[in-house]
Write an enzyme that holds these catalytic residues in place. Sequence first.
Site, PDB file in Angstrom:
ATOM      1  N   ARG A  91       0.836  -0.829   0.097  1.00  0.00           N
ATOM      2  CA  ARG A  91      -0.083  -0.271  -0.417  1.00  0.00           C
ATOM      3  C   ARG A  91       0.157   1.282  -0.111  1.00  0.00           C
ATOM      4  O   ARG A  91       2.080   1.184   0.303  1.00  0.00           O
ATOM      5  CB  ARG A  91      -1.169   0.202   1.213  1.00  0.00           C
ATOM      6  CG  ARG A  91      -2.546  -0.726   1.312  1.00  0.00           C
ATOM      7  CD  ARG A  91      -2.364  -0.735   3.106  1.00  0.00           C
ATOM      8  NE  ARG A  91      -1.845  -0.047   4.093  1.00  0.00           N
ATOM      9  CZ  ARG A  91      -1.895   0.731   4.291  1.00  0.00           C
ATOM     10  NH1 ARG A  91      -3.037   2.012   4.376  1.00  0.00           N
ATOM     11  NH2 ARG A  91      -0.847   1.690   5.682  1.00  0.00           N
ATOM     12  N   ARG A 146      -4.060  10.331   0.211  1.00  0.00           N
ATOM     13  CA  ARG A 146      -4.748  10.993   0.708  1.00  0.00           C
ATOM     14  C   ARG A 146      -5.806  11.574  -0.241  1.00  0.00           C
ATOM     15  O   ARG A 146      -5.240  12.716  -0.452  1.00  0.00           O
ATOM     16  CB  ARG A 146      -4.050  11.390   1.824  1.00  0.00           C
ATOM     17  CG  ARG A 146      -5.614  11.652   3.596  1.00  0.00           C
ATOM     18  CD  ARG A 146      -4.874  11.832   4.021  1.00  0.00           C
ATOM     19  NE  ARG A 146      -3.903  10.724   5.239  1.00  0.00           N
ATOM     20  CZ  ARG A 146      -3.397  11.299   6.349  1.00  0.00           C
ATOM     21  NH1 ARG A 146      -3.087  12.402   6.026  1.00  0.00           N
ATOM     22  NH2 ARG A 146      -3.059   9.958   6.753  1.00  0.00           N
ATOM     23  N   ARG A 201      18.860  -3.526   8.135  1.00  0.00           N
ATOM     24  CA  ARG A 201      19.225  -2.933   7.421  1.00  0.00           C
ATOM     25  C   ARG A 201      20.020  -1.228   9.233  1.00  0.00           C
ATOM     26  O   ARG A 201      19.618  -1.847   9.411  1.00  0.00           O
ATOM     27  CB  ARG A 201      18.350  -1.498   6.560  1.00  0.00           C
ATOM     28  CG  ARG A 201      17.429  -2.132   5.657  1.00  0.00           C
ATOM     29  CD  ARG A 201      19.182  -1.826   4.059  1.00  0.00           C
ATOM     30  NE  ARG A 201      19.515  -1.176   3.779  1.00  0.00           N
ATOM     31  CZ  ARG A 201      20.220  -0.326   2.985  1.00  0.00           C
ATOM     32  NH1 ARG A 201      21.146  -1.518   3.214  1.00  0.00           N
ATOM     33  NH2 ARG A 201      20.267   0.644   2.629  1.00  0.00           N
ATOM     34  N   ARG A 238      17.518  12.129   5.338  1.00  0.00           N
ATOM     35  CA  ARG A 238      16.017  12.636   5.412  1.00  0.00           C
ATOM     36  C   ARG A 238      17.314  13.945   6.586  1.00  0.00           C
ATOM     37  O   ARG A 238      18.221  13.138   7.123  1.00  0.00           O
ATOM     38  CB  ARG A 238      14.830  12.390   6.028  1.00  0.00           C
ATOM     39  CG  ARG A 238      15.558  10.697   7.218  1.00  0.00           C
ATOM     40  CD  ARG A 238      14.108  11.336   7.708  1.00  0.00           C
ATOM     41  NE  ARG A 238      13.941   9.566   8.428  1.00  0.00           N
ATOM     42  CZ  ARG A 238      12.845   9.425   9.573  1.00  0.00           C
ATOM     43  NH1 ARG A 238      11.670   9.970   9.478  1.00  0.00           N
ATOM     44  NH2 ARG A 238      13.639   8.393  10.610  1.00  0.00           N
ATOM     45  N   GLU A 279      20.096  11.943   8.097  1.00  0.00           N
ATOM     46  CA  GLU A 279      20.668  10.416   8.388  1.00  0.00           C
ATOM     47  C   GLU A 279      20.705   9.281   6.971  1.00  0.00           C
ATOM     48  O   GLU A 279      19.932   9.695   6.463  1.00  0.00           O
ATOM     49  CB  GLU A 279      18.585   9.917   8.317  1.00  0.00           C
ATOM     50  CG  GLU A 279      18.538   8.612   9.487  1.00  0.00           C
ATOM     51  CD  GLU A 279      17.195   8.988  10.530  1.00  0.00           C
ATOM     52  OE1 GLU A 279      16.382   9.862  10.769  1.00  0.00           O
ATOM     53  OE2 GLU A 279      16.117   7.630   9.114  1.00  0.00           O
ATOM     54  N   TYR A 310       9.821  -4.860  12.724  1.00  0.00           N
ATOM     55  CA  TYR A 310       9.395  -3.866  12.904  1.00  0.00           C
ATOM     56  C   TYR A 310       8.227  -3.498  13.552  1.00  0.00           C
ATOM     57  O   TYR A 310       7.341  -2.518  13.502  1.00  0.00           O
ATOM     58  CB  TYR A 310       9.553  -3.295  10.908  1.00  0.00           C
ATOM     59  CG  TYR A 310       9.269  -1.535  11.803  1.00  0.00           C
ATOM     60  CD1 TYR A 310      11.231  -1.223  12.019  1.00  0.00           C
ATOM     61  CD2 TYR A 310       8.922  -0.981  11.765  1.00  0.00           C
ATOM     62  CE1 TYR A 310      11.881  -0.200  12.136  1.00  0.00           C
ATOM     63  CE2 TYR A 310       8.769   0.686  12.152  1.00  0.00           C
ATOM     64  CZ  TYR A 310      10.340   0.842  12.565  1.00  0.00           C
ATOM     65  OH  TYR A 310      10.384   2.324  12.701  1.00  0.00           O
ATOM     66  N   ASP A 336       6.356  -0.593  16.328  1.00  0.00           N
ATOM     67  CA  ASP A 336       6.337   0.981  16.695  1.00  0.00           C
ATOM     68  C   ASP A 336       6.654   0.741  18.209  1.00  0.00           C
ATOM     69  O   ASP A 336       6.050  -0.551  18.771  1.00  0.00           O
ATOM     70  CB  ASP A 336       5.514   1.267  15.866  1.00  0.00           C
ATOM     71  CG  ASP A 336       5.539   2.653  14.334  1.00  0.00           C
ATOM     72  OD1 ASP A 336       6.945   2.502  14.341  1.00  0.00           O
ATOM     73  OD2 ASP A 336       5.419   2.542  13.312  1.00  0.00           O
TER      74      ASP A 336
END
Length: 371
Positions: free
Chosen positions: A169, A173, A248, A279, A301, A349, A351
Amino acid sequence: MNYLVVGSGLFGATFAYEAAKRGNHVKVIEKRDHIAGNIYTKEIDGIQVHQYGAHIFHTSNKEIWDYVNQFAEFNRYTNSPIANYKGEIYNMPFNMNTFNKLWGVITPEEAQAKINEQKQVLGDKKPENLEEQAISLIGTDIYQKLVKGYTEKQWGQKTTDLPAFIIRRLPVRLTYDNNYFNDTYQGIPIGGYTQIVEKMLASDLIEVETGVDFFDYKQEYIDQYDKVIFTGMIDQFFDYKLGELSYRSLRFETEELNVDNYQGNAVVNYTDAETPYTRIIEHKHFEFGKGDKNKTIVTREYPASWHRGDEPYYPVNNERNNHLYKEYRDLALQEPKVIFGGRSGQYRYYDMHQVIRAALQVVTDELIEQK
Ligand code: FAD
């Protein structure tokens, strides 16, 4: 019971807090010279610097939100990163502001028509790689300017060599809403994240030792404690005997600048292929400019490949690794004294809100239901 918690990140700290609350003794060991794992923040010039990358707390789970609010007051920070593509600025996630800037479209219908038209380049072809998958989702312009270069830097591979499933995905929006997350609750703890872990570990029943690597005394630790909660890398625990899982890594370059406001936003993604970093974070914007008015702190980064000894920031959850992880998990089940938890222990991963939830699940299994 006497528990050893390996790693003072959010998983280990949540478990330690709950275990001590129930009268257990907990020793926490941490190989870094500070607590809090990757959510560690450090105050410099009155600015809370996120030492291991931008961390924005977000969840739709009220229980988890209330839980974390016990340890800090959160501000109303809303994650709305921007993308810089060769000097052109676009809003993220892809929304009507992005589409208006790209194509001059005004209504959602016009934007959808443009996306549909651009997807046509693929015809009926089933996407076979990440490039085709991205184009099938958002068309060619957004793919070229906002996805391609960024993704190639992040993975260190061409999008045509990356599998399609990496992006199932892409959030699109059709409203003028720059809020990155759809969650009900989000924010940044006022005064930084480290205080959360400090408060979790502030019990007479918890002893914390930093600068200690579990692997220096692995067997002694396992023998000495009733149970071990291990939040390091699961493949390292087993001495990589089934092979290495892939990760990574990242390199952070932090700089103090003598200006009040460097980039006008906390997070700016560089989406072209030539800029070597993905970023730049300007930390003071997480707290709406709080801190020294003549200074700011920025962090670049850089994605990096992972080699033994590097920090394993991201698990690479492809088919090969998920399969290998399952084999390690089978070995883990044969270790009755060790519970594997957290991002590296469960190779997922997670959060922050998911890590807290996973730790509370272990608390239920280990400390509540076994009673
Ligand atoms: P960690 O924080 O990694 O803690 C594990 C600890 O164990 C570390 O301190 C490590 O040093 C220690 N350890 C490992 N091995 C040993 C050993 N052998 N001996 C002793 N100690 C050991 N989540 C969000 O919700 N929002 C975000 O915006 C967000 N941004 C992120 C950005 C980046 C760049 C990264 C990398 C992650 C981000 N996350 C974010 C995820 C978040 O960092 C994790 O969910 C959370 O920190 C995981 O906690 P943990 O305790 O599982 O692992």
